[in-house]
Structures are given as C-alpha cells and as structure tokens.
Design a protein around this motif. Structure first.
Motif, PDB file in Angstrom:
ATOM      1  N   ARG A 183       0.851  -1.233   0.062  1.00 46.96           N
ATOM      2  CA  ARG A 183      -0.116   0.005   0.000  1.00 46.96           C
ATOM      3  C   ARG A 183       0.864   1.451   0.092  1.00 46.96           C
ATOM      4  N   LEU A 184       1.990   1.391   0.843  1.00 47.85           N
ATOM      5  CA  LEU A 184       2.878   2.501   0.750  1.00 47.85           C
ATOM      6  C   LEU A 184       3.630   2.604  -0.590  1.00 47.85           C
ATOM      7  N   ALA A 185       3.988   1.549  -1.120  1.00 50.04           N
ATOM      8  CA  ALA A 185       4.483   1.523  -2.353  1.00 50.04           C
ATOM      9  C   ALA A 185       3.636   1.966  -3.451  1.00 50.04           C
ATOM     10  N   VAL A 186       2.268   1.875  -3.317  1.00 52.20           N
ATOM     11  CA  VAL A 186       1.264   2.202  -4.409  1.00 52.20           C
ATOM     12  C   VAL A 186       1.198   3.735  -4.014  1.00 52.20           C
ATOM     13  N   ARG A 187       1.137   4.231  -3.023  1.00 51.21           N
ATOM     14  CA  ARG A 187       1.151   5.645  -2.449  1.00 51.21           C
ATOM     15  C   ARG A 187       2.567   6.220  -2.850  1.00 51.21           C
ATOM     16  N   GLU A 188       3.431   5.678  -2.786  1.00 46.73           N
ATOM     17  CA  GLU A 188       4.755   6.187  -3.497  1.00 46.73           C
ATOM     18  C   GLU A 188       4.625   6.390  -4.753  1.00 46.73           C
ATOM     19  N   SER A 189       4.156   5.384  -5.634  1.00 46.87           N
ATOM     20  CA  SER A 189       4.198   5.431  -7.016  1.00 46.87           C
ATOM     21  C   SER A 189       3.363   6.679  -7.610  1.00 46.87           C
ATOM     22  N   GLN A 190       2.099   6.639  -7.025  1.00 44.43           N
ATOM     23  CA  GLN A 190       1.201   7.843  -7.083  1.00 44.43           C
ATOM     24  C   GLN A 190       2.017   9.151  -6.938  1.00 44.43           C
ATOM     25  N   ASN A 191       2.814   9.374  -5.773  1.00 51.58           N
ATOM     26  CA  ASN A 191       3.611  10.537  -5.508  1.00 51.58           C
ATOM     27  C   ASN A 191       4.542  10.676  -6.536  1.00 51.58           C
ATOM     28  N   GLN A 192       5.424   9.801  -7.055  1.00 56.60           N
ATOM     29  CA  GLN A 192       6.365   9.601  -8.105  1.00 56.60           C
ATOM     30  C   GLN A 192       5.798  10.308  -9.506  1.00 56.60           C
TER      31      GLN A 192
END
Length: 159
Positions: A139-148
């Motif tokens: 879930r954190l990786a999904v959020r980070e991907s969205q931020n990127q």
C-alpha cells in the motif's frame, strides 16, 4: 552538497544520510571514522554519502547495520553494542519492512520504482487480510508510485 542528491536520499531513507549518521555519531559519542568501521564502509565512502556526493548505500548489510545502531540508541554498554553491530552479518530482513510500515524506506521506494502501479494494486487486492504487514508495505509502495507520477507530471508542466 548537491541538493538533488540530498532529495534523493530523503526519498530513499526518509531523511538525509548526514542527519542519520550525525544522530548515530552523537548518540554513541564516536567519530565518523569509527562509524564507518562499524557499518563496514570506508571512511571516504561515508564522507561521500554524508556530503551528498553519493546518494545511495550500495550494500544492504551496511544499511541494516545503520538501522541496528539507530534502534539501539540509548543502550547502556555502547562499546558492546558497537562491537555486536560491527560483527553482525545482516541480510535483508524484516527490519527494513518494519521501518517501512511507518515511513518510506528503500524497500518501499524500490517497489514503487520497479513494479508498475497496476501490478502493485493487483497484488494488494490478492493479499487482502491474509498478509496484513506485506499488504501495508505494498500500500505504501502504491502511494509512493502515485507521488512519483504526480511529481513527474508537475516537472513536465514546468517545462
């Protein structure tokens, strides 16, 4: 210090390595040279990471030793702690995953960078409640991907 390199360190490690190293040096009352020895780095490499001339710690065991030192700040026998960490042969472990549950870590940033967001989201759906810790990391990786992606779009808009 390269501002861009420092920003990359913040993305990878949650804060600049100079701050993390500085906290450990101060907490244990050691020199940077001694910190380099404990971590398993050369003093020049530590200096380059500290100044931002280099972005990333290349060896996962070195990063794991840094995390170990951070977690053990305040232990009564400083020399024993330093010796134990220096002698350790850590491998990628749950320490990095546990840290990622609360903040961005190298593992989360790597997942977000390497795995397409659609795959991360699909994995999250499959994990459900059967693996809650792993689901939280994904879930954190999904959020980070969205931020990127958002940062990339803002950068494109500026050009």
């Amino acid at each position: 210090m390269s501002t861009e390199n420092i920003e990359q360190q913040v993305k990878l490690y949650g804060q600049p390595l100079s701050e993390r190293f500085g906290t450990v040096v101060q907490a244990y009352g050691i020199t940077q040279r001694r910190l380099a020895e404990v971590l398993g780095l050369s003093a020049p490499m530590l200096s380059q990471l500290n100044s931002g001339r280099r972005i990333k710690i290349g060896n996962p065991a070195v990063y794991e030793r840094l995390v170990m030192l951070e977690q053990r700040i305040g232990t009564p026998d400083v020399e024993e702690t330093l010796s134990a960490v220096e002698a350790s042969q850590p491998v990628l472990s749950t320490t990095q995953i546990q840290a990622g549950i609360h903040s961005e870590t190298n593992a989360v940033a790597a997942l977000a960078h390497v795995v397409p967001r659609q795959e991360l989201e699909a994995a999250l759906g499959l994990l459900g409640e059967t693996a809650p810790t792993l689901a939280k990391v994904v879930r954190l990786a999904v959020r980070e991907s969205q931020n990127q992606q958002a940062a990339s779009e803002r950068e494109d808009a500026r050009r």
